[in-house]
Design an enzyme around this catalytic site. Sequence first.
Site, PDB file in Angstrom:
ATOM      1  N   LEU A   1       0.816  -1.216   0.000  1.00 18.12           N
ATOM      2  CA  LEU A   1       0.000   0.000   0.000  1.00 18.12           C
ATOM      3  C   LEU A   1       0.851   1.269   0.000  1.00 18.12           C
ATOM      4  CD1 LEU A   1      -2.672  -1.152   2.614  1.00 18.12           C
ATOM      5  CD2 LEU A   1      -2.758  -1.343   0.114  1.00 18.12           C
ATOM      6  N   HIS A   2       0.389   2.256  -0.737  1.00 22.98           N
ATOM      7  CA  HIS A   2       1.046   3.558  -0.779  1.00 22.98           C
ATOM      8  C   HIS A   2      -0.053   4.631  -0.721  1.00 22.98           C
ATOM      9  CE1 HIS A   2      -0.294   3.358  -4.899  1.00 22.98           C
ATOM     10  NE2 HIS A   2       0.474   2.301  -5.130  1.00 22.98           N
TER      11      HIS A   2
ATOM     12  N   HIS B   1      -3.326   4.116  -2.492  1.00 22.55           N
ATOM     13  CA  HIS B   1      -4.334   3.279  -1.828  1.00 22.55           C
ATOM     14  C   HIS B   1      -4.956   4.005  -0.632  1.00 22.55           C
ATOM     15  CE1 HIS B   1      -1.551   0.137  -3.529  1.00 22.55           C
ATOM     16  NE2 HIS B   1      -2.702  -0.327  -3.953  1.00 22.55           N
TER      17      HIS B   1
ATOM     18  N   LYS C   1      -6.138   5.418 -11.670  1.00 20.71           N
ATOM     19  CA  LYS C   1      -4.832   5.058 -12.238  1.00 20.71           C
ATOM     20  C   LYS C   1      -4.982   3.826 -13.143  1.00 20.71           C
ATOM     21  CE  LYS C   1      -0.358   3.573 -11.975  1.00 20.71           C
ATOM     22  NZ  LYS C   1      -0.598   2.177 -11.771  1.00 20.71           N
ATOM     23  N   ASP C   2      -5.798   2.853 -12.696  1.00 20.35           N
ATOM     24  CA  ASP C   2      -6.106   1.674 -13.520  1.00 20.35           C
ATOM     25  C   ASP C   2      -7.434   1.955 -14.224  1.00 20.35           C
ATOM     26  OD1 ASP C   2      -3.891  -0.075 -12.725  1.00 20.35           O
ATOM     27  OD2 ASP C   2      -4.805   0.045 -10.750  1.00 20.35           O
TER      28      ASP C   2
ATOM     29  N   SER D   1       2.631   3.759  -7.798  1.00 17.79           N
ATOM     30  CA  SER D   1       2.348   2.371  -8.157  1.00 17.79           C
ATOM     31  C   SER D   1       3.236   1.488  -7.309  1.00 17.79           C
ATOM     32  CB  SER D   1       2.673   2.139  -9.633  1.00 17.79           C
ATOM     33  OG  SER D   1       2.818   0.754  -9.884  1.00 17.79           O
TER      34      SER D   1
HETATM   35  O1  PAF Z   1      -6.163  -2.927  -8.668  1.00 13.75           O
HETATM   36  C1  PAF Z   1      -5.822  -3.910  -7.986  1.00 13.75           C
HETATM   37  O2  PAF Z   1      -5.034  -3.805  -7.034  1.00 13.75           O
HETATM   38  C2  PAF Z   1      -6.373  -5.276  -8.343  1.00 13.75           C
HETATM   39  O3  PAF Z   1      -6.491  -5.446  -9.714  1.00 13.75           O
HETATM   40  C3  PAF Z   1      -7.692  -5.610  -7.618  1.00 13.75           C
HETATM   41  C4  PAF Z   1      -8.818  -4.681  -8.070  1.00 13.75           C
HETATM   42  C5  PAF Z   1      -7.501  -5.501  -6.129  1.00 13.75           C
HETATM   43  C6  PAF Z   1      -8.118  -7.041  -7.963  1.00 13.75           C
HETATM   44  O4  PAF Z   1      -7.165  -7.967  -7.549  1.00 13.75           O
END
Ligand code: PAF
Length: 289
Positions: free
Chosen positions: A31-32, A35, A151-152, A187
Amino acid sequence: MEVLTSKTELRDWLADRRSRPRVLVPTMGALHRGHTSLFDRAREEADALGGEVVATIFVNPVQFGPNEDFDAYPRPLEADLAQCREHGVDAVFVPVVADMYEGDRSITVTETRLSTTLCGASRPGHFDGVCTVVAKLFLLTQPDAAVFGEKDYQQLAVIRRMVRDLDFPVRILAGATVREEDGLALSSRNVYLTPEQRAQAPILQRTLAATAQGIAEGRFATPQAAREGFLEAFGEATLARLDYFEIVDAASLEAVEYFGKAELRLLAAAFFGKTRLIDNVGVGRVALG
Ligand code: PAF
């Protein structure tokens, strides 16, 4: 904060609080601040609902390709739990792989349109793994809302589509990308970069932002011209190998062939050595002529 290490523990914990609103933040740990900003967003939402925040930490093997970094993926659990605690998470679900997946698992959730391009093209099966685990986490934790990072961006769009098409009763909330001072998107994979790669990596965001601005200001007549502008500027990154750059409709993720009224998103992925970084920026609707 409760730390729940199995599905049984999670179910027992949920048993007395079924009626309480819940906001979920699924993560793979390491985690950063990216998150923790999602935890803060979830906390706000949970407080507004009079409910609680559940985070999950699970490095999901089925979303990694055979040559990807599943084994090497960082797993600093104690530090992760401390961050969850500091950011108001009420319970963290940290299952092991054998508890999450039966050895003869034979069901997969597949999104067939948005997930085939961009990262999906270079990571076959990745979004099947993401959809499958997120569907399971929704069923296990039964949240009212769940927070995912922009970001994703493709992942966010694919999950919104899964929720829409499978009628999951979960509201999807988006958290803005958190960046280092030089623009590099946070990331968990940034730790793999050498100092030289790290120094060059912000070019991904800089060229995306400059191209977005060029489009907004009408400096590129066509998406093709914008693409050429991006490629030329990104060419300065001698340590990078571009995986893709696309200008897409922000909702459908379909590549645009001309600039019309659609809200646009610019997405790119690039390898710095073996480390693959992704980033994206938006171009507002209003700016386009
Ligand atoms: O974005 C992520 O960290 C992962 O793809 C997730 C959504 C936790 C699913 O494993």
